[in-house]
Design an enzyme around this catalytic site. Structure first.
Site, PDB file in Angstrom:
ATOM      1  N   ASN A  15     -36.395  -4.289  41.937  1.00  0.00           N
ATOM      2  CA  ASN A  15     -35.842  -3.973  40.368  1.00  0.00           C
ATOM      3  C   ASN A  15     -36.118  -2.564  40.090  1.00  0.00           C
ATOM      4  O   ASN A  15     -35.275  -2.018  39.262  1.00  0.00           O
ATOM      5  CB  ASN A  15     -37.159  -4.733  39.488  1.00  0.00           C
ATOM      6  CG  ASN A  15     -36.833  -6.183  39.391  1.00  0.00           C
ATOM      7  OD1 ASN A  15     -35.979  -6.344  38.587  1.00  0.00           O
ATOM      8  ND2 ASN A  15     -37.552  -7.189  39.839  1.00  0.00           N
ATOM      9  N   MET A  91     -48.126  -5.152  39.771  1.00  0.00           N
ATOM     10  CA  MET A  91     -49.289  -6.224  39.774  1.00  0.00           C
ATOM     11  C   MET A  91     -50.677  -6.147  39.373  1.00  0.00           C
ATOM     12  O   MET A  91     -51.586  -6.854  39.687  1.00  0.00           O
ATOM     13  CB  MET A  91     -49.171  -7.099  41.028  1.00  0.00           C
ATOM     14  CG  MET A  91     -47.744  -7.540  41.577  1.00  0.00           C
ATOM     15  SD  MET A  91     -46.875  -8.518  40.479  1.00  0.00           S
ATOM     16  CE  MET A  91     -47.848 -10.284  40.899  1.00  0.00           C
ATOM     17  N   LEU A  94     -53.009  -3.903  33.140  1.00  0.00           N
ATOM     18  CA  LEU A  94     -53.471  -2.662  32.403  1.00  0.00           C
ATOM     19  C   LEU A  94     -54.681  -2.777  31.310  1.00  0.00           C
ATOM     20  O   LEU A  94     -54.415  -3.919  30.626  1.00  0.00           O
ATOM     21  CB  LEU A  94     -52.216  -2.028  32.154  1.00  0.00           C
ATOM     22  CG  LEU A  94     -51.173  -1.555  33.108  1.00  0.00           C
ATOM     23  CD1 LEU A  94     -49.842  -1.389  32.288  1.00  0.00           C
ATOM     24  CD2 LEU A  94     -51.671  -0.575  33.841  1.00  0.00           C
ATOM     25  N   ASN A 108     -41.875  -4.156  30.613  1.00  0.00           N
ATOM     26  CA  ASN A 108     -42.089  -5.223  31.785  1.00  0.00           C
ATOM     27  C   ASN A 108     -41.211  -6.135  31.920  1.00  0.00           C
ATOM     28  O   ASN A 108     -40.523  -6.529  31.003  1.00  0.00           O
ATOM     29  CB  ASN A 108     -43.298  -5.791  31.590  1.00  0.00           C
ATOM     30  CG  ASN A 108     -43.902  -6.617  32.990  1.00  0.00           C
ATOM     31  OD1 ASN A 108     -43.783  -6.292  34.116  1.00  0.00           O
ATOM     32  ND2 ASN A 108     -44.409  -7.819  32.625  1.00  0.00           N
ATOM     33  N   HIS A 110     -40.640  -9.986  33.734  1.00  0.00           N
ATOM     34  CA  HIS A 110     -41.415 -11.134  34.262  1.00  0.00           C
ATOM     35  C   HIS A 110     -40.464 -12.413  34.566  1.00  0.00           C
ATOM     36  O   HIS A 110     -39.401 -12.682  33.719  1.00  0.00           O
ATOM     37  CB  HIS A 110     -42.225 -11.801  32.834  1.00  0.00           C
ATOM     38  CG  HIS A 110     -43.292 -12.915  33.462  1.00  0.00           C
ATOM     39  ND1 HIS A 110     -44.434 -12.543  34.233  1.00  0.00           N
ATOM     40  CD2 HIS A 110     -43.095 -13.989  33.028  1.00  0.00           C
ATOM     41  CE1 HIS A 110     -44.821 -13.883  34.340  1.00  0.00           C
ATOM     42  NE2 HIS A 110     -44.029 -14.798  33.687  1.00  0.00           N
ATOM     43  N   LEU A 145     -51.350 -10.279  28.110  1.00  0.00           N
ATOM     44  CA  LEU A 145     -50.540 -10.309  29.346  1.00  0.00           C
ATOM     45  C   LEU A 145     -49.383 -11.301  29.202  1.00  0.00           C
ATOM     46  O   LEU A 145     -49.414 -12.025  28.650  1.00  0.00           O
ATOM     47  CB  LEU A 145     -51.294 -11.219  30.607  1.00  0.00           C
ATOM     48  CG  LEU A 145     -50.752 -11.237  32.018  1.00  0.00           C
ATOM     49  CD1 LEU A 145     -50.785  -9.886  32.649  1.00  0.00           C
ATOM     50  CD2 LEU A 145     -51.372 -12.360  32.666  1.00  0.00           C
ATOM     51  N   ASP A 146     -48.068 -10.513  29.531  1.00  0.00           N
ATOM     52  CA  ASP A 146     -46.830 -11.048  29.708  1.00  0.00           C
ATOM     53  C   ASP A 146     -46.586 -11.420  28.008  1.00  0.00           C
ATOM     54  O   ASP A 146     -45.934 -12.481  27.703  1.00  0.00           O
ATOM     55  CB  ASP A 146     -46.705 -12.127  30.469  1.00  0.00           C
ATOM     56  CG  ASP A 146     -47.032 -11.711  32.053  1.00  0.00           C
ATOM     57  OD1 ASP A 146     -46.582 -10.406  32.260  1.00  0.00           O
ATOM     58  OD2 ASP A 146     -47.321 -12.603  32.602  1.00  0.00           O
ATOM     59  N   THR A 173     -32.041 -12.079  41.294  1.00  0.00           N
ATOM     60  CA  THR A 173     -30.493 -11.586  41.102  1.00  0.00           C
ATOM     61  C   THR A 173     -30.393 -11.189  39.734  1.00  0.00           C
ATOM     62  O   THR A 173     -29.871 -10.056  39.145  1.00  0.00           O
ATOM     63  CB  THR A 173     -29.652 -12.453  41.756  1.00  0.00           C
ATOM     64  OG1 THR A 173     -30.010 -12.634  43.174  1.00  0.00           O
ATOM     65  CG2 THR A 173     -28.295 -11.607  41.438  1.00  0.00           C
TER      66      THR A 173
HETATM   67  C1  GRF Z   1     -40.336  -9.946  41.029  1.00  0.00           C
HETATM   68  O1  GRF Z   1     -40.104 -11.142  41.645  1.00  0.00           O
HETATM   69  C2  GRF Z   1     -40.700  -9.868  39.807  1.00  0.00           C
HETATM   70  O2  GRF Z   1     -40.062 -10.791  38.735  1.00  0.00           O
HETATM   71  C3  GRF Z   1     -42.297 -10.215  40.074  1.00  0.00           C
HETATM   72  O3  GRF Z   1     -42.372  -9.162  41.146  1.00  0.00           O
HETATM   73  C4  GRF Z   1     -41.318  -9.099  41.988  1.00  0.00           C
HETATM   74  C5  GRF Z   1     -41.030  -7.719  42.225  1.00  0.00           C
HETATM   75  O4  GRF Z   1     -39.952  -7.600  43.149  1.00  0.00           O
HETATM   76  N1  GRF Z   1     -42.734  -9.688  39.085  1.00  0.00           N
HETATM   77  P1  GRF Z   1     -39.531  -6.181  43.547  1.00  0.00           P
HETATM   78  O5  GRF Z   1     -40.671  -5.091  43.989  1.00  0.00           O
HETATM   79  O6  GRF Z   1     -38.871  -5.510  42.261  1.00  0.00           O
HETATM   80  O7  GRF Z   1     -38.489  -6.180  44.587  1.00  0.00           O
END
Ligand code: GRF
Length: 197
Positions: A15, A91, A94, A108, A110, A145-146, A173
């Site tokens: 990401n 992960m 905070l 963020n 999710h 959270l989230d 994706t």
């Molecule tokens: C992704 O599945 C995201 O949704 C989750 O952690 C993963 C991160 O993957 N929170 P990357 O490090 O961006 O490849």
């Protein structure tokens, strides 16, 4: 004015790369720092290869002292002086104090259609529930959270043969499309919601 973006990661950073690669040309922002809580995070090397400053602040020596970890992380953030902080597969939970400091400037991603499935194991939980659709959400970070205002969602239909692994891959994706789309708008001062199918 071009916005400065710092990205926090914990792992492979796919990401993060999608965000970094989107910030070119007439994009209103540029990446100024990629920081990880794990020195082995694969994304750090990938960011460095793209010429982006990186920092690693290992959370483990802090032994649960979240404020201490965040103080060390904040030294790097303060030096990079970002306008926007993007959590991308970061992960660590905070503290409310850290989140308050970045209020209105921290995003963020999710892997669920929030408010469904906050926390972990989102793909398995969507399958177990018999959901017909699943996806991902970009939201502003608030102390819970989230939680926090939703800036965008991307959806897909769950197929009969899907497993949590196939769903995770397909949602990832979508994440790579959604997060850059939201960041581009957000950096331009537009907080209207995006929905992708
Ligand atoms: C992704 O599945 C995201 O949704 C989750 O952690 C993963 C991160 O993957 N929170 P990357 O490090 O961006 O490849």
């Amino acid at each position: 004015m071009t916005g400065r973006v710092a990205i926090l990661i914990s792992g492979g950073g796919s990401n993060m790369l999608a965000l970094v690669d989107s910030m070119t040309g007439d994009h209103p922002a540029r990446p100024v720092l990629v920081a990880a809580n794990d020195p082995r995070a694969g994304g750090l090397t990938k960011a460095a290869h793209r010429g982006i400053p990186t920092a690693a602040v290992d959370h483990r020596p802090f032994k649960g002292d979240r404020a201490g970890f965040e103080a060390a992380l904040s030294e790097h953030l303060d030096a990079a002086a970002p306008d926007i902080l993007c959590l991308a597969g970061f992960m660590r939970v905070l503290t409310p104090e850290f989140v308050a400091r970045w209020s209105g400037r921290i995003l963020n991603i999710h892997p669920s259609l929030l408010p469904k499935y906050k926390g972990l194991h989102t793909h398995a939980r969507a399958l177990e529930a018999g959901d017909t659709h699943h996806g991902c959400t970009v939201h502003e970070v608030t102390p819970a959270l989230d939680d926090g205002p939703i800036l965008g969602q991307a959806r897909l239909a769950i197929a009969p043969g899907d497993t949590s692994e196939t769903l995770a891959a397909r949602v990832l994706t979508l994440e790579h499309r959604l997060y850059p789309a939201v960041l581009r708008r957000f950096a331009a001062g537009d907080r209207s919601r995006i929905d992708l199918d």
